[in-house]
Design a protein around this motif. Sequence first.
Motif, PDB file in Angstrom:
ATOM      1  N   THR A 133      27.831 -43.036  72.533  1.00 31.47           N
ATOM      2  CA  THR A 133      28.561 -41.785  72.306  1.00 31.47           C
ATOM      3  C   THR A 133      28.895 -41.575  70.834  1.00 31.47           C
ATOM      4  O   THR A 133      29.290 -40.486  70.430  1.00 31.47           O
ATOM      5  N   GLY A 134      28.753 -42.627  70.017  1.00 35.43           N
ATOM      6  CA  GLY A 134      29.067 -42.527  68.590  1.00 35.43           C
ATOM      7  C   GLY A 134      28.020 -43.207  67.756  1.00 35.43           C
ATOM      8  O   GLY A 134      27.026 -43.742  68.263  1.00 35.43           O
ATOM      9  N   LYS A 135      28.249 -43.214  66.456  1.00 33.15           N
ATOM     10  CA  LYS A 135      27.303 -43.789  65.511  1.00 33.15           C
ATOM     11  C   LYS A 135      27.404 -45.309  65.513  1.00 33.15           C
ATOM     12  O   LYS A 135      28.486 -45.874  65.558  1.00 33.15           O
ATOM     13  N   SER A 136      26.252 -45.978  65.435  1.00 26.27           N
ATOM     14  CA  SER A 136      26.234 -47.440  65.382  1.00 26.27           C
ATOM     15  C   SER A 136      26.743 -47.925  64.029  1.00 26.27           C
ATOM     16  O   SER A 136      26.397 -47.377  62.985  1.00 26.27           O
ATOM     17  N   VAL A 137      27.568 -48.974  64.050  1.00 17.29           N
ATOM     18  CA  VAL A 137      28.104 -49.534  62.809  1.00 17.29           C
ATOM     19  C   VAL A 137      26.981 -50.175  61.998  1.00 17.29           C
ATOM     20  O   VAL A 137      26.958 -50.113  60.765  1.00 17.29           O
ATOM     21  N   ASN A 138      26.019 -50.785  62.656  1.00 21.58           N
ATOM     22  CA  ASN A 138      24.966 -51.545  61.990  1.00 21.58           C
ATOM     23  C   ASN A 138      23.698 -50.711  61.809  1.00 21.58           C
ATOM     24  O   ASN A 138      22.597 -51.233  61.764  1.00 21.58           O
ATOM     25  N   ALA A 139      23.869 -49.375  61.696  1.00 23.49           N
ATOM     26  CA  ALA A 139      22.719 -48.489  61.561  1.00 23.49           C
ATOM     27  C   ALA A 139      22.152 -48.572  60.149  1.00 23.49           C
ATOM     28  O   ALA A 139      22.860 -48.854  59.192  1.00 23.49           O
ATOM     29  N   PHE A 140      20.854 -48.335  60.030  1.00 25.08           N
ATOM     30  CA  PHE A 140      20.233 -48.305  58.713  1.00 25.08           C
ATOM     31  C   PHE A 140      19.172 -47.208  58.690  1.00 25.08           C
ATOM     32  O   PHE A 140      18.841 -46.606  59.703  1.00 25.08           O
ATOM     33  N   GLY A 141      18.653 -46.937  57.508  1.00 22.24           N
ATOM     34  CA  GLY A 141      17.691 -45.863  57.354  1.00 22.24           C
ATOM     35  C   GLY A 141      16.325 -46.217  57.888  1.00 22.24           C
ATOM     36  O   GLY A 141      15.898 -47.366  57.841  1.00 22.24           O
ATOM     37  N   MET A 142      15.631 -45.208  58.397  1.00 19.17           N
ATOM     38  CA  MET A 142      14.267 -45.373  58.881  1.00 19.17           C
ATOM     39  C   MET A 142      13.341 -44.582  57.974  1.00 19.17           C
ATOM     40  O   MET A 142      13.534 -43.380  57.754  1.00 19.17           O
ATOM     41  N   GLY A 143      12.340 -45.250  57.416  1.00 15.92           N
ATOM     42  CA  GLY A 143      11.348 -44.552  56.619  1.00 15.92           C
ATOM     43  C   GLY A 143      10.408 -43.767  57.519  1.00 15.92           C
ATOM     44  O   GLY A 143       9.802 -44.324  58.437  1.00 15.92           O
ATOM     45  N   VAL A 144      10.319 -42.476  57.272  1.00 12.98           N
ATOM     46  CA  VAL A 144       9.445 -41.619  58.081  1.00 12.98           C
ATOM     47  C   VAL A 144       8.092 -41.568  57.371  1.00 12.98           C
ATOM     48  O   VAL A 144       7.806 -40.667  56.576  1.00 12.98           O
ATOM     49  N   GLY A 145       7.263 -42.576  57.657  1.00 15.65           N
ATOM     50  CA  GLY A 145       5.966 -42.704  57.007  1.00 15.65           C
ATOM     51  C   GLY A 145       4.944 -41.730  57.543  1.00 15.65           C
ATOM     52  O   GLY A 145       5.220 -40.900  58.419  1.00 15.65           O
ATOM     53  N   HIS A 146       3.714 -41.835  57.031  1.00 18.17           N
ATOM     54  CA  HIS A 146       2.677 -40.857  57.352  1.00 18.17           C
ATOM     55  C   HIS A 146       2.316 -40.849  58.830  1.00 18.17           C
ATOM     56  O   HIS A 146       2.074 -39.785  59.410  1.00 18.17           O
ATOM     57  N   ARG A 147       2.296 -42.006  59.468  1.00 19.82           N
ATOM     58  CA  ARG A 147       1.952 -42.044  60.898  1.00 19.82           C
ATOM     59  C   ARG A 147       3.051 -41.407  61.737  1.00 19.82           C
ATOM     60  O   ARG A 147       2.773 -40.681  62.697  1.00 19.82           O
ATOM     61  N   MET A 148       4.293 -41.681  61.382  1.00 18.14           N
ATOM     62  CA  MET A 148       5.408 -41.082  62.114  1.00 18.14           C
ATOM     63  C   MET A 148       5.460 -39.571  61.878  1.00 18.14           C
ATOM     64  O   MET A 148       5.702 -38.793  62.815  1.00 18.14           O
TER      65      MET A 148
END
Length: 459
Positions: free
Chosen positions: A68-83
């Motif tokens: 229901t909320g944001k994860s404390v241990n969240a990090f960035g995801m690189g949106v690469g060419h395949r994604m």
Amino acid sequence: MLKIACCLLLLLLSLVHGLASTSPSVGKTLVSGKKVVVVGGGPVGLYFAALLSLKDPTVQIEILEKRTGKSVNAFGMGVGHRMQNRLNDIPGLYEQAVEISATVQSLNIPLVDRGDLTRQMSSFVLDKFGTNCRLTYGEECDSVDFEKKSITTSSGRTIKYDLLLAADGVNSEIRQKLVEKEPETFQEQHFLENAHWKALSLPKQPDVEVGSFKPLRHPSIAGGRVLPKAPEGHILLLFWRDEHGFDNPTGIDTTEDLKQMITDAMQDKNTRGINPLRKLLGFEQGDSRKSDRDVVFDEAALEAFMSQRAGRSHHLKINQYHYQDSVALIGDSAHAMNSLLGQGCATGLESTRTLVKCLVGEEETTTTTMEEALSKYTQLATKEAHAMTELSLINYATKGPLTMLKALPLILLNMLRGRGLLKRIVDISVPFSQIAKENKRLLKLCRRRFEKERRPFAN
């Protein structure tokens, strides 16, 4: 004249009727009008809902997301060419998904906080496909009756389904129940790598480039990265090896210890500890050099870092991604790997697209039943996902002098052939299975090292 006109009209009507009788029904698929329950409202589950709704708007989809909320241990995801390529399958989805993002300058790709990515994608799904998609937060699958095709949720609801989609991550309850039910069919291989990780949020830094992708080095950690954060600031992703299972790096017992370690790790003047093989592979890519950096901290973020539980790197492979005619596994519930190559989410989207194509009859081999479609999905998706899971073991080539010595000529040979690993990974026209084939001997070496260091996973 009237007789001729009537004959022509009858001929025209017969032609129209003939065309209509031989043309396939528009939009008719194996899931038309069916009920699909998606357990897990992360990027892969949302992509499935959007793509299937686009292909067949008659399907009824209910998505259950326990958070229901944001994860404390969240990090960035690189949106690469395949994604990016997969998100562009649905017009407008990619643009909305990366609306809140920062750019990794050295890679020229957007980086999105996972929480922001999920929120943007869920808004898109509900805005575009709200008539047939329902999303419920704070509710998860509590139990499954595979024979009756129903689940009971944490709120006590019973939901009947025609297709149950497990998108509930590497610790998937649905996969675990299937493995317990038919262990010989699924043949789960689930291990932990000897790597703990955490993410720390930093405010805007006076001496760090906005789009920094700087590697971090310090005796207390095995490695790490500075990642840009939107709209400003940075995320530090830290990895460490620990034989005792502590939730913080060795020697880091207080927030002051953490501040000192990070300040030291952020400096560029000491280049000791750079692994030459990692540099050759391209894993040491970073920013321009600066001898001294002042680091600004958020005290609340430091406290949260020290108290939160460390994440683990999982290695998961299973032989089958479906059960009979009514259950499918996608994303991390089907395959999981470390984040070194940044292809975990891209692999999940790719296998999900394969599933949707099988369900709506877009694969070359025609399937007439749901079980045939799901079997086809397993056949096609496991080939590429298993290949990427093996490719993720490439970091073991850099561990130990003997392994590095054996790996070096294999890496150089492929580079001389124009088949450098990272170069091939970013080329969306090259399947993962082809890259794994090109690196077969190197990956065999890496797997041997991995098998010596891996830890068994226990629920």
